[in-house]
Design an enzyme around this catalytic site. Structure first.
Site, short mmCIF file in Angstrom:
data_model
loop_
_atom_site.label_atom_id
_atom_site.label_comp_id
_atom_site.label_asym_id
_atom_site.label_seq_id
_atom_site.Cartn_x
_atom_site.Cartn_y
_atom_site.Cartn_z
N PRO A 2 0.83 -1.21 0.00
CA PRO A 2 0.00 0.00 0.00
C PRO A 2 0.87 1.26 0.00
O PRO A 2 1.88 1.33 0.70
CB PRO A 2 -0.78 -0.13 1.31
CG PRO A 2 -0.80 -1.59 1.62
CD PRO A 2 0.53 -2.09 1.13
N GLU A 3 0.47 2.22 -0.82
CA GLU A 3 1.18 3.49 -0.88
C GLU A 3 0.35 4.54 -0.15
O GLU A 3 -0.65 4.23 0.49
CB GLU A 3 1.44 3.85 -2.34
CG GLU A 3 2.27 2.78 -3.05
CD GLU A 3 2.52 3.09 -4.52
OE1 GLU A 3 2.62 4.29 -4.88
OE2 GLU A 3 2.60 2.13 -5.32
N HIS A 93 -4.97 -15.97 9.24
CA HIS A 93 -3.97 -14.93 9.04
C HIS A 93 -4.14 -13.75 10.01
O HIS A 93 -3.47 -12.73 9.88
CB HIS A 93 -4.01 -14.42 7.61
CG HIS A 93 -3.79 -15.49 6.59
ND1 HIS A 93 -2.62 -16.23 6.52
CD2 HIS A 93 -4.60 -15.96 5.60
CE1 HIS A 93 -2.71 -17.10 5.53
NE2 HIS A 93 -3.89 -16.96 4.96
N ARG A 112 1.33 -12.50 4.71
CA ARG A 112 2.78 -12.73 4.64
C ARG A 112 3.51 -12.48 5.96
O ARG A 112 4.70 -12.73 6.06
CB ARG A 112 3.38 -11.84 3.55
CG ARG A 112 2.80 -12.11 2.16
CD ARG A 112 3.68 -11.54 1.09
NE ARG A 112 3.12 -11.73 -0.24
CZ ARG A 112 3.77 -11.45 -1.36
NH1 ARG A 112 5.01 -10.97 -1.31
NH2 ARG A 112 3.21 -11.65 -2.54
#
Length: 276
Positions: A2-3, A93, A112
């Protein structure tokens, strides 16, 4: 990853969901995410009884402002927050859960497990890593054409590589650097120091415009990004070059090309952005 537009969108939605909620407990299922303090039990104890007063953003980092502390959170590749009830099923997760006095839970899930959390005494967060070496915010008064010129005047790096360096201007990643360079008509492999004053002016304008439009669209959902309410962003429908290899340019119909700059996949129009 994400930016700035995605993180800003998450910030805005989370603020609506959890502002003024008080933490009763924290469950950490993946201790490696907690970077500061290095004692997870201390991290948990410091957060108990704290109320979320505000949620800020610094570059790509979320800042949960509490009574006495600031929790600095980086989503990395696929981190996401969501508000749930205790009876809602947890995904495998889900790695950190903040329980509140009203019975709701803020859950952090990360496929991740790359996300990070740092807890600092309020006021100390900007003097320590990971925030200490960040550059200026692109919507701040400090972000000027002159800043770009001075920062890159002597560099031999490609302009794309220079823009991805968070030490000058923060929040820019692969997607929005490619888009801003396209709209400014600058090839991503141009040496940053070779840009003219006019080109720096155009680049400065297009960085701000591109980010503003992306925020208004809720960010770009290229892979798994959703905001704090589970909604996808829509800016990917407005992308001109990123992810459009071999598709016609919206301006000139030339096929978009993809190369690698500084180890990052890079999209550009060979006609609108001529090589140096």
């Amino acid at each position: 990853m994400p930016e700035l537009p995605e993180v800003e969108t998450v910030r805005r939605t989370l603020l609506q969901l959890v502002k003024n909620k008080t933490i009763t407990d924290v469950d950490v299922g993946w201790p490696k995410m907690i970077k500061e303090p290095d004692d997870v039990e201390r991290f948990i104890q410091l957060l108990k009884g704290q109320t979320i007063e505000d949620i800020g953003r610094r570059g790509k980092f979320l800042l949960f402002v509490l009574n006495n502390y600031v929790l600095v959170s980086h989503l990395r590749m696929e981190g996401r927050y969501g508000l749930y009830q205790p009876t809602d099923e947890k995904t495998k997760h889900t790695h950190v859960v903040f329980s509140f006095t009203d019975g709701s839970e803020l859950r952090y899930a990360d496929v991740r497990k790359f996300g990070t959390m740092h807890l600092f005494a309020k006021g100390a967060e900007h003097a320590a890593m990971p925030l200490a070496q960040l550059g200026v915010e692109p919507f701040s008064e400090q972000f000027t054409v002159e800043l770009l010129e001075q920062a890159y005047a002597k560099t031999t790096r490609a302009i794309k590589t220079a823009l991805l360096d968070q030490k000058t201007v923060v929040g820019l990643g692969n997607i929005y650097v490619d888009e801003a360079l396209f709209h400014a008509g600058i090839h991503p492999e141009r040496t940053a120091s070779s840009l003219s004053k006019e080109e720096y002016h155009n680049l400065h304008k297009e960085i701000k415009r591109t980010l503003k439009e992306a925020i208004e669209a809720g960010g770009s959902s290229i892979k798994s990004y959703v905001n704090g309410q589970g909604e996808i962003g829509m800016f990917q429908q407005q992308l001109h070059v990123y992810g459009r290899k071999q598709q016609p340019c919206h301006h000139c119909d030339t096929a978009i090309e993809k190369t690698v700059v500084g180890g990052r996949g890079t999209h550009y129009c060979p006609n609108c952005q001529p090589r140096p």
